[in-house]
Design a protein around this motif. Sequence first.
Motif: not given
Length: 553
Positions: A382, A408, A410-411
């Motif tokens: 991330d 997170s 979008n990790a």
Amino acid sequence: MLCLTAQSALQGRSDRSAWQYTRADTPGTGSVRWLAVTDHFHGEQVLRIHVVAGPDSPSPGFPLPRAGEVVASPAMQRLFASTPDDQLDDRFPGEVTGTIPVDLLSHPEQLIAVVGGEVPGMFTAAGIATSPDHAFFAFARIIVGIAALVLLVPVAVFVVMASRIAAAQRERRLAALRLVGATRSQTAAIAAVESGIAALAGTFAGWLAYEGLRRVLASSVTYEGFPFHAADVRAPLAALVLVPLLAVLVSVFPLRRNASKLPTAVRALPLAVGIGGLFLVTYTSAAGFDELAALFVISTVVGALVVGPWVCLQVGRLLARARSATTALAARRIEHDPKASFRAASALVFAAFAATYLSGLVSAYGDLPGTGIPPGVVTVFDGRDREIVSDGTMADEERIRTREAIASPNAIINTRREFVLRERRLWDDVESAVHFAVTIVVVVAGCGVAAGAAGGVLERRRSFALLRASGTTLGQLRRVVVLETGVPLVAMTGLGVALGVLTLVATKGPLPTPGFAAVVASGLAVALLVAATPLAVLERASGIDAIRPGTSA
């Protein structure tokens, strides 16, 4: 038709899931905020898509969720209901308000959910993707197309061999029509219509079988571990035209074969060059041979086909040494025309060769651990790439994954389990496909051998009848026919497998597993049973009527 369904199955799976691969440069006339993240649960891939829809946002085929809403596939909803929130559900904040239609999933059991709401890392797209564009799909289609051609070779050989049944009698009948005034074009039309009617009937029966079996194929054959939509498993309608057309073309051209020279040992030269070259490339450091590796592979493949008639000739000569009269009769038949003996089973050489080589490569992955990998390190990418160690339980690993996905969205969060499981599934599917292809090729080749043998029995009615009249029993004649058909079938299968193993050794590849030998043996046993079908016409064909004046020699 079943052989040709793989292309449409892959195309259908890719087309249905194209919307899931929307990118920032996807064209369109609207606007939608989008972020797709590959997630996992217990090793299974989960696709999580975050969206923010506006009044002009395009639709992928279902209403996009608003903030606080979730739209999920049926399989995903079942997983939500059976899993604690802190292990899975909390990664998808919101209430499930809709269901993604099964028709928009890559496969019926796909795990995917679309979550409404803004998250970091989102991009703006003008439209929703409608067509696949990733290179792997194109590569897979090429491989599948080559495999389909390999599977269709024995089918074409079977059609040709079937058209040769009673070829001599048909030619005499057509010649008689010519004598009473029929033109060459008229006799050709008669032959074409006769073959066409039978081919149309057979094609219709084959289509009925295909319609029933394709649904079984869709639910039982997997790609990347998952089955296909039944609607995607379909063959082009052109196949319904090509089969009778091939039969008609074969019937129009002359069917009698002229005698040719016996094959010599020179035919083994391309194979020797290919295998020898592969050994040189692999086991020596001789300069310049690496650049010729591709040519050595081509020489090996071509040599495997070229050497076939010569191998049949040697097998016939070896059989001729036997003291048994029936074995000697069968051996003389093989020796007399080894090219014909090879022709019926020619598809087996390349198919068995390719299947053995691929099965050896697949066996290298047979010991890979799958879900048995103990839970442990969770890797999070991330921007602050790090590793998190769990307490050793799968539940804690999933809680870590959920916690990091919330922090997170979008990790990219992975463990070694996902890579191993996906790779193992892929190779398991390849191995299953190889075994399926080998079985089909061997059985269809057996049908081709049976058709050729049936034609040979009918053409030698008078010879068989004279043998019976001179004291040869029907049982002895049956053993002759079994040897004539079975020996080339076994020899060509053995040749293909032996060349495949030799190529693996020449390239330091792993050998096939014992399970592959069982598949080959089972397919060969079925093929031999099919190839023995000419025995049904032998008693009638060798009757006393065949000796009377006017019968064929």
